[in-house]
Write an enzyme that holds these catalytic residues in place. Structure first.
Site, PDB file in Angstrom:
ATOM      1  CD  GLU A 191      43.009  39.988  45.868  1.00 26.96           C
ATOM      2  OE1 GLU A 191      41.953  39.462  47.243  1.00 26.96           O
ATOM      3  OE2 GLU A 191      43.586  40.862  45.815  1.00 26.96           O
ATOM      4  CG  HIS A 244      46.125  41.057  48.256  1.00 28.50           C
ATOM      5  ND1 HIS A 244      45.261  41.960  47.704  1.00 28.50           N
ATOM      6  CD2 HIS A 244      47.035  41.799  49.043  1.00 28.50           C
ATOM      7  CE1 HIS A 244      45.958  43.061  47.762  1.00 28.50           C
ATOM      8  NE2 HIS A 244      47.072  43.161  48.509  1.00 28.50           N
ATOM      9  CB  CYS A 293      44.560  45.103  50.284  1.00 24.83           C
ATOM     10  SG  CYS A 293      46.354  45.496  51.138  1.00 24.83           S
TER      11      CYS A 293
HETATM   12  N1  GLN Z   1      49.215  50.377  50.737  1.00 20.52           N
HETATM   13  C1  GLN Z   1      48.160  50.438  49.936  1.00 20.52           C
HETATM   14  C2  GLN Z   1      47.012  51.556  49.991  1.00 20.52           C
HETATM   15  O1  GLN Z   1      47.407  52.281  50.899  1.00 20.52           O
HETATM   16  C3  GLN Z   1      47.345  49.253  49.990  1.00 20.52           C
HETATM   17  C4  GLN Z   1      48.188  48.040  49.499  1.00 20.52           C
HETATM   18  C5  GLN Z   1      47.381  46.744  48.689  1.00 20.52           C
HETATM   19  O2  GLN Z   1      46.214  47.233  48.339  1.00 20.52           O
HETATM   20  N2  GLN Z   1      47.917  45.735  48.521  1.00 20.52           N
HETATM   21  O3  GLN Z   1      46.276  51.815  49.231  1.00 20.52           O
END
Ligand code: GLN
Length: 199
Positions: free
Chosen positions: A179, A177, A82
């Site tokens: 994890e 995610h 992410c």
């Molecule tokens: N929206 C977040 C970002 O731009 C990422 C979100 C996340 O890691 N769950 O970093």
């Protein structure tokens, strides 16, 4: 007998503990990485989910951004989830003013591509390289991979074709995610890269 090489989780912000737990469950020696000296002691790095603009800022304040880029260039295995995928992307769309990434992955990602927090969703995602069963994938304000350059390859796409997992050499990134769902196969893949790279 040689000790297994320690792997690090970048611990500036985000879901550090979840990653640490998956890696520990897989038998890895895991350390939290905040300083260049701690980075020197690991043979692979996970960049957690969280907020990429914050991870970016803190990594520059802690003067670890440069050393991470150097290790990526030297082939260290890195897995980003992410926000971590955003940090690995060569090009980031919808970034905040002045936001930088470490880069390394020949992809363009768009931040927050699935909408706001309350549009978070979970889905069963086919990841052919990981085999059966499908991956239970949790998306929380995740990025989408808008384009995959010639160096990188898509590992998984949603049914509508949007790419949400990519790999390139020793780099691996997911929009979601693993994890958070007891899904250990990406982490195992990462640890295999670390073992090969350290051999
Ligand atoms: N929206 C977040 C970002 O731009 C990422 C979100 C996340 O890691 N769950 O970093």
């Amino acid at each position: 007998m040689a000790l297994p090489p320690a792997v690090g989780v970048l611990a500036l912000q985000g879901d550090v503990r979840e990653h640490q737990q998956v890696l520990t469950d897989l038998g890895a020696e895991v350390v939290q990485v905040r300083t260049p000296a701690q980075l020197d002691a690991v043979s692979g790095l996970i960049i957690p989910g969280g907020e990429s603009s914050v991870i970016d800022k803190l990594s520059r304040i802690f003067e670890i951004a440069g050393p991470i880029k150097a290790r990526i260039a030297a082939g260290m295995p890195v897995f980003g989830t992410c926000a971590g995928l955003i940090m690995l992307a060569d090009t980031v769309l919808d970034s905040i003013n002045g936001q930088q990434s470490f880069g390394g992955l020949d992809v363009t990602v768009r931040r927050n591509a699935f909408g706001s927090q309350n549009q978070s969703f979970e889905t069963q995602l086919a990841v052919p390289e990981l085999g059966e069963p499908a991956v239970h994938a949790t998306f929380i304000r995740g990025p989408v991979v808008e384009s995959v350059g010639p160096q990188a390859r898509a590992m998984a796409s949603l049914p509508d074709g949007r790419v949400v997992a990519v790999a390139q050499g020793n780099l691996l990134g997911t929009s979601f995610h693993p994890e958070m769902n007891g899904e250990a196969r990406f982490h195992r893949y990462f640890l295999d890269l670390v073992a090969e790279h350290s051999a």
